[in-house]
Motif scaffolding. Structure first.
Motif, PDB file in Angstrom:
ATOM      1  N   ASP A 186      -7.829   4.911  -2.725  1.00  0.00           N
ATOM      2  CA  ASP A 186      -6.879   3.844  -2.969  1.00  0.00           C
ATOM      3  C   ASP A 186      -7.536   2.509  -2.659  1.00  0.00           C
ATOM      4  O   ASP A 186      -8.528   2.454  -1.939  1.00  0.00           O
ATOM      5  CB  ASP A 186      -5.638   4.040  -2.100  1.00  0.00           C
ATOM      6  CG  ASP A 186      -4.400   3.429  -2.730  1.00  0.00           C
ATOM      7  OD1 ASP A 186      -4.535   2.737  -3.756  1.00  0.00           O
ATOM      8  OD2 ASP A 186      -3.305   3.627  -2.198  1.00  0.00           O
ATOM      9  N   THR A 187      -6.966   1.454  -3.217  1.00  0.00           N
ATOM     10  CA  THR A 187      -7.449   0.108  -2.948  1.00  0.00           C
ATOM     11  C   THR A 187      -6.277  -0.774  -2.550  1.00  0.00           C
ATOM     12  O   THR A 187      -5.132  -0.475  -2.861  1.00  0.00           O
ATOM     13  CB  THR A 187      -8.148  -0.515  -4.174  1.00  0.00           C
ATOM     14  OG1 THR A 187      -7.221  -0.570  -5.252  1.00  0.00           O
ATOM     15  CG2 THR A 187      -9.371   0.253  -4.574  1.00  0.00           C
TER      16      THR A 187
ATOM     17  N   LYS B 280     -11.494  -1.169  -0.647  1.00  0.00           N
ATOM     18  CA  LYS B 280     -11.518   0.206  -1.126  1.00  0.00           C
ATOM     19  C   LYS B 280     -11.534   1.151   0.063  1.00  0.00           C
ATOM     20  O   LYS B 280     -12.299   0.963   1.006  1.00  0.00           O
ATOM     21  CB  LYS B 280     -12.732   0.448  -2.013  1.00  0.00           C
ATOM     22  CG  LYS B 280     -12.679  -0.374  -3.279  1.00  0.00           C
ATOM     23  CD  LYS B 280     -13.814  -0.064  -4.196  1.00  0.00           C
ATOM     24  CE  LYS B 280     -13.692  -0.896  -5.464  1.00  0.00           C
ATOM     25  NZ  LYS B 280     -14.783  -0.625  -6.378  1.00  0.00           N
TER      26      LYS B 280
ATOM     27  N   ILE C 172       0.845  -1.191   0.000  1.00  0.00           N
ATOM     28  CA  ILE C 172       0.000   0.000   0.000  1.00  0.00           C
ATOM     29  C   ILE C 172       0.874   1.232   0.000  1.00  0.00           C
ATOM     30  O   ILE C 172       2.051   1.185   0.339  1.00  0.00           O
ATOM     31  CB  ILE C 172      -0.942   0.036   1.227  1.00  0.00           C
ATOM     32  CG1 ILE C 172      -0.143   0.026   2.530  1.00  0.00           C
ATOM     33  CG2 ILE C 172      -1.928  -1.086   1.195  1.00  0.00           C
ATOM     34  CD1 ILE C 172      -0.973   0.259   3.742  1.00  0.00           C
ATOM     35  N   LYS C 173       0.293   2.361  -0.434  1.00  0.00           N
ATOM     36  CA  LYS C 173       0.978   3.645  -0.411  1.00  0.00           C
ATOM     37  C   LYS C 173       0.325   4.507   0.643  1.00  0.00           C
ATOM     38  O   LYS C 173      -0.890   4.537   0.759  1.00  0.00           O
ATOM     39  CB  LYS C 173       0.847   4.349  -1.769  1.00  0.00           C
ATOM     40  CG  LYS C 173       1.472   3.606  -2.919  1.00  0.00           C
ATOM     41  CD  LYS C 173       1.221   4.344  -4.211  1.00  0.00           C
ATOM     42  CE  LYS C 173      -0.254   4.278  -4.531  1.00  0.00           C
ATOM     43  NZ  LYS C 173      -0.636   4.622  -5.858  1.00  0.00           N
TER      44      LYS C 173
ATOM     45  N   ASN D  94      -0.307   8.306   1.807  1.00  0.00           N
ATOM     46  CA  ASN D  94      -0.291   9.658   1.271  1.00  0.00           C
ATOM     47  C   ASN D  94      -0.736  10.643   2.330  1.00  0.00           C
ATOM     48  O   ASN D  94      -1.549  10.322   3.187  1.00  0.00           O
ATOM     49  CB  ASN D  94      -1.234   9.759   0.058  1.00  0.00           C
ATOM     50  CG  ASN D  94      -0.766   8.893  -1.087  1.00  0.00           C
ATOM     51  OD1 ASN D  94       0.259   9.154  -1.684  1.00  0.00           O
ATOM     52  ND2 ASN D  94      -1.517   7.835  -1.368  1.00  0.00           N
TER      53      ASN D  94
END
Length: 194
Positions: free
Chosen positions: A71-72, A142, A62-63, A65
């Motif tokens: 994001d998913t 999600k 995962i990222k 931010n």
């Protein structure tokens, strides 16, 4: 920015080698919550025991931010008929819709000499079954911000209800409903709508 306890912050800033694992909290839409860990022992955290031998779970990277993004995350669960959610095998639960609208929370747990230093909440959202077959189940999780990327549907007409608008210099508001008014997008055309 993630909120971190002082002990964990000190540990993360000073430790050269870290031991950690992922903790998964799966809350079904009808209420029951299940706790899983991707490590070789059960993890007691926040009044719950995260089971290590209940499901074999793997996640994609995962990222993180600092801004609001949609994001998913993909979760892959390898399970056979002995692996259960409640009293139902995992793959049957996916096919029967038991996992529909479930919430999944991912946390990263850090250890010092098999003692929990603290956990960081990394990702959370609504789970959807991406694929299920054989011994493999994939969930697409999600983020809670998933509705922010939807555009207002064009060419749709809605009955007018109460509203308020702020035009910096004035505030327009209505407390009455009007069943005869419609909101319609302005689309320049040669036709005239009557």
């Amino acid at each position: 920015m993630k909120n971190v306890a002082k002990d964990l912050e000190t540990y993360l800033n000073t430790a050269k080698n870290m031991t950690s694992c992922d903790l998964y909290e799966l809350t079904l839409f009808n209420g029951p919550t299940y706790y899983y860990a991707d490590t070789d022992m059960d993890i007691p955290y926040d009044g719950h025991v995260y089971k290590h031998n209940a499901l074999l779970i793997k996640r994609d990277q995962i990222k993180l931010n600092s801004s609001v993004v949609v994001d998913t995350m993909t979760i892959t669960i390898n399970a056979d008929t002995k692996d259960l959610i409640g009293s139902v095998p995992v793959l049957q639960a996916a096919h029967d819709g038991i996992l529909d609208r479930a919430k999944l929370q991912l946390r990263r747990c850090f250890f010092r000499d098999k003692t929990i230093v603290g956990c960081i909440s990394l990702f959370g959202g609504t789970a959807e079954v991406k694929s299920a077959g054989g011994i493999k189940l994939q969930l697409s999780v999600k983020a809670k911000t998933q509705g922010l990327n939807m555009q207002f549907p064009i060419r749709k007409y809605y009955p007018q209800g109460t509203y308020s608008a702020n035009d910096k210099s004035q505030v327009i508001s209505s407390k009455d409903t009007d069943d005869t008014c419609l909101i319609a997008p302005f689309v320049p055309r040669k036709e005239v709508l009557i």
